[in-house]
Motif scaffolding. Structure first.
Motif, PDB file in Angstrom:
ATOM      1  N   ASP A  59       4.763 -16.749 -18.555  1.00 21.50           N
ATOM      2  CA  ASP A  59       5.539 -15.584 -18.106  1.00 21.50           C
ATOM      3  C   ASP A  59       4.756 -14.710 -17.136  1.00 21.50           C
ATOM      4  N   ILE A  60       3.631 -15.230 -16.650  1.00 26.00           N
ATOM      5  CA  ILE A  60       2.762 -14.440 -15.766  1.00 26.00           C
ATOM      6  C   ILE A  60       2.965 -14.883 -14.322  1.00 26.00           C
ATOM      7  N   THR A  61       3.075 -13.909 -13.420  1.00 22.97           N
ATOM      8  CA  THR A  61       3.168 -14.192 -11.987  1.00 22.97           C
ATOM      9  C   THR A  61       2.016 -13.494 -11.268  1.00 22.97           C
ATOM     10  N   MET A  62       1.278 -14.252 -10.467  1.00 19.58           N
ATOM     11  CA  MET A  62       0.160 -13.712  -9.683  1.00 19.58           C
ATOM     12  C   MET A  62       0.414 -13.968  -8.201  1.00 19.58           C
ATOM     13  N   GLN A  63      -0.136 -13.109  -7.351  1.00 17.10           N
ATOM     14  CA  GLN A  63       0.103 -13.231  -5.916  1.00 17.10           C
ATOM     15  C   GLN A  63      -1.183 -12.966  -5.142  1.00 17.10           C
ATOM     16  N   PHE A  64      -1.250 -13.573  -3.960  1.00 17.23           N
ATOM     17  CA  PHE A  64      -2.350 -13.292  -3.031  1.00 17.23           C
ATOM     18  C   PHE A  64      -1.828 -13.382  -1.605  1.00 17.23           C
ATOM     19  N   SER A  65      -2.273 -12.447  -0.778  1.00 13.94           N
ATOM     20  CA  SER A  65      -1.938 -12.522   0.650  1.00 13.94           C
ATOM     21  C   SER A  65      -3.081 -11.953   1.472  1.00 13.94           C
ATOM     22  N   LYS A  71      -0.829 -17.335   9.519  1.00 10.39           N
ATOM     23  CA  LYS A  71       0.009 -18.134   8.630  1.00 10.39           C
ATOM     24  C   LYS A  71      -0.840 -19.092   7.795  1.00 10.39           C
ATOM     25  N   ILE A  72      -0.491 -19.219   6.513  1.00  8.96           N
ATOM     26  CA  ILE A  72      -1.181 -20.161   5.625  1.00  8.96           C
ATOM     27  C   ILE A  72      -0.934 -21.586   6.108  1.00  8.96           C
ATOM     28  N   THR A  73      -2.002 -22.368   6.251  1.00  9.29           N
ATOM     29  CA  THR A  73      -1.894 -23.761   6.686  1.00  9.29           C
ATOM     30  C   THR A  73      -1.835 -24.715   5.497  1.00  9.29           C
ATOM     31  N   SER A  74      -2.732 -24.523   4.530  1.00  9.49           N
ATOM     32  CA  SER A  74      -2.781 -25.410   3.363  1.00  9.49           C
ATOM     33  C   SER A  74      -3.440 -24.703   2.195  1.00  9.49           C
ATOM     34  N   ILE A  75      -3.119 -25.179   0.984  1.00  6.26           N
ATOM     35  CA  ILE A  75      -3.718 -24.669  -0.246  1.00  6.26           C
ATOM     36  C   ILE A  75      -4.103 -25.854  -1.105  1.00  6.26           C
ATOM     37  N   ASP A  76      -5.350 -25.872  -1.571  1.00  5.07           N
ATOM     38  CA  ASP A  76      -5.854 -26.948  -2.435  1.00  5.07           C
ATOM     39  C   ASP A  76      -6.052 -26.385  -3.834  1.00  5.07           C
ATOM     40  N   ILE A  77      -5.311 -26.936  -4.822  1.00  5.40           N
ATOM     41  CA  ILE A  77      -5.414 -26.465  -6.208  1.00  5.40           C
ATOM     42  C   ILE A  77      -6.082 -27.515  -7.104  1.00  5.40           C
ATOM     43  N   VAL A  85      -7.847 -21.947   0.253  1.00 10.78           N
ATOM     44  CA  VAL A  85      -6.744 -21.579   1.146  1.00 10.78           C
ATOM     45  C   VAL A  85      -7.261 -21.622   2.583  1.00 10.78           C
ATOM     46  N   PHE A  86      -6.563 -22.357   3.438  1.00 13.55           N
ATOM     47  CA  PHE A  86      -6.998 -22.518   4.829  1.00 13.55           C
ATOM     48  C   PHE A  86      -5.987 -21.889   5.772  1.00 13.55           C
ATOM     49  N   TYR A  87      -6.521 -21.099   6.725  1.00 12.42           N
ATOM     50  CA  TYR A  87      -5.718 -20.452   7.768  1.00 12.42           C
ATOM     51  C   TYR A  87      -6.167 -20.995   9.116  1.00 12.42           C
ATOM     52  N   ASP A  88      -5.354 -21.847   9.701  1.00  9.52           N
ATOM     53  CA  ASP A  88      -5.717 -22.488  10.965  1.00  9.52           C
ATOM     54  C   ASP A  88      -5.840 -21.489  12.105  1.00  9.52           C
ATOM     55  N   ASN A  89      -4.945 -20.504  12.168  1.00 14.62           N
ATOM     56  CA  ASN A  89      -4.941 -19.555  13.290  1.00 14.62           C
ATOM     57  C   ASN A  89      -6.239 -18.777  13.408  1.00 14.62           C
ATOM     58  N   SER A  90      -6.854 -18.460  12.283  1.00 16.19           N
ATOM     59  CA  SER A  90      -8.099 -17.690  12.303  1.00 16.19           C
ATOM     60  C   SER A  90      -9.317 -18.536  11.961  1.00 16.19           C
ATOM     61  N   ASN A  91      -9.109 -19.859  11.791  1.00 16.91           N
ATOM     62  CA  ASN A  91     -10.228 -20.774  11.529  1.00 16.91           C
ATOM     63  C   ASN A  91     -11.010 -20.345  10.284  1.00 16.91           C
ATOM     64  N   THR A  92     -10.252 -19.920   9.264  1.00 19.89           N
ATOM     65  CA  THR A  92     -10.858 -19.273   8.096  1.00 19.89           C
ATOM     66  C   THR A  92     -10.412 -19.919   6.793  1.00 19.89           C
ATOM     67  N   VAL A  93     -11.345 -19.985   5.843  1.00 13.34           N
ATOM     68  CA  VAL A  93     -11.077 -20.453   4.489  1.00 13.34           C
ATOM     69  C   VAL A  93     -11.294 -19.299   3.526  1.00 13.34           C
ATOM     70  N   VAL A  94     -10.353 -19.126   2.602  1.00 13.47           N
ATOM     71  CA  VAL A  94     -10.508 -18.146   1.521  1.00 13.47           C
ATOM     72  C   VAL A  94     -10.517 -18.907   0.202  1.00 13.47           C
ATOM     73  N   ILE A  95     -11.476 -18.567  -0.662  1.00 15.86           N
ATOM     74  CA  ILE A  95     -11.601 -19.220  -1.971  1.00 15.86           C
ATOM     75  C   ILE A  95     -11.199 -18.217  -3.040  1.00 15.86           C
ATOM     76  N   LEU A  96     -10.246 -18.621  -3.909  1.00 11.99           N
ATOM     77  CA  LEU A  96      -9.687 -17.747  -4.934  1.00 11.99           C
ATOM     78  C   LEU A  96     -10.029 -18.265  -6.328  1.00 11.99           C
ATOM     79  N   ASP A  97     -10.069 -17.349  -7.297  1.00  8.77           N
ATOM     80  CA  ASP A  97     -10.248 -17.775  -8.681  1.00  8.77           C
ATOM     81  C   ASP A  97      -8.887 -18.015  -9.333  1.00  8.77           C
ATOM     82  N   ASN A  98      -8.874 -18.223 -10.633  1.00 11.01           N
ATOM     83  CA  ASN A  98      -7.625 -18.587 -11.310  1.00 11.01           C
ATOM     84  C   ASN A  98      -6.643 -17.423 -11.451  1.00 11.01           C
TER      85      ASN A  98
END
Length: 260
Positions: A59-65, A71-77, A85-98
């Motif tokens: 019943d839990i919903t979490m969000q990240f932006s 624009k988000i290119t891909s997400i690896d879970i 999380v990979f953003y092609d436009n900015s050539n950037t990777v963001v790493i998130l926890d659970n």
């Protein structure tokens, strides 16, 4: 003689059918998403809507932006504790926890030995598989040490799709599918053309090419056809032996098994 030929034809047909997989519909559910990401080993559902990542678990919903990254290119879970999380436009990777809280942010335009990348996924132990489009090669980037630790031989053409786990990566282009291991070795090549979608789970690889689904178990030599109903395909995700297909604002889950 005619009887023998008939028996051989029947036997051949039976063997041919045995060398295929069937897909049994397990469930389906409505989902309004810009794109479907997948379902992790804890049965948490991930998708993207309005350029934000949404995780639903019980019943839990979490969000990240991070709208400033584009624009988000891909997400690896692959590892739900370190989501890539990979953003092609900015050539950037963001790493998130659970909980979808940010752990690390890597801008490949500002690191030493600047490079443009078109793919990023989890390689385990604070490492990433990345595809360097400047040199048309797969690489391993250690974000703990902040350096490239492994470079693979350059490819003749850029990738169209890349999937991976902690030990192996598969790179598709217009004419072939190549497999590599984490140590920098080329392992195998299949001359498969027009691969549109691809996903892996525990070394088992599934792909769709020319609207035909094919599946290869870990350590198997050949892909075998999967008999699936025809439906428009937007995204797919493989987890264990469950294939999730997103189509027409619905997620359909199929269990893959050898045809009887």
């Amino acid at each position: 003689m005619k009887k023998m030929i008939f028996i051989l034809l029947i036997t051949s047909a039976i063997l041919s059918r045995a060398q295929e997989y069937s897909a049994e519909l397990v469930f389906e559910m409505p989902l309004k998403a810009d794109f479907f990401i997948g379902v992790d080993d804890y049965n948490a559902l991930y998708y993207a809507k309005d350029n934000q990542i949404i995780k639903q678990w019980d019943d839990i919903t979490m969000q990240f932006s991070a709208l400033q990254l584009g624009k988000i290119t891909s997400i690896d879970i692959l590892n739900p504790l370190k989501i890539i999380v990979f953003y092609d436009n900015s050539n950037t990777v963001v790493i998130l926890d659970n909980t979808l809280s940010e752990i690390e942010r890597i801008n490949f335009s500002t690191i030493p030995a600047y490079r443009n990348i078109s793919h990023a996924s989890n390689a385990g132990d604070r490492k990433l598989w990345i595809f360097n489009t400047d040199e048309q090669r797969l690489e391993i980037y250690d974000w703990g040490l902040r350096k490239i630790t492994t470079q693979f031989p350059p490819r003749k053409s850029n990738e169209t799709l890349v999937v991976s786990n902690f030990n192996f990566a598969w790179v598709a282009d217009d004419n072939s599918l190549s497999e590599y291991n984490i140590y920098g070795s080329f392992l195998d090549e299949n001359h498969l053309k027009n691969i549109e979608f691809m996903s892996q789970s525990h070394g088992n690889l599934l792909l769709s090419a020319n609207t035909i689904f094919q599946y290869k178990k870990k350590n198997a030599r050949e892909f075998l056809k999967i008999n699936l109903p025809e439906l428009p395909l937007e995204q797919l995700y493989l987890n264990n032996e469950i294939l999730y297909i997103y189509s027409h604002q619905k997620v359909k889950a199929f269990r893959i098994k050898l045809a009887k």
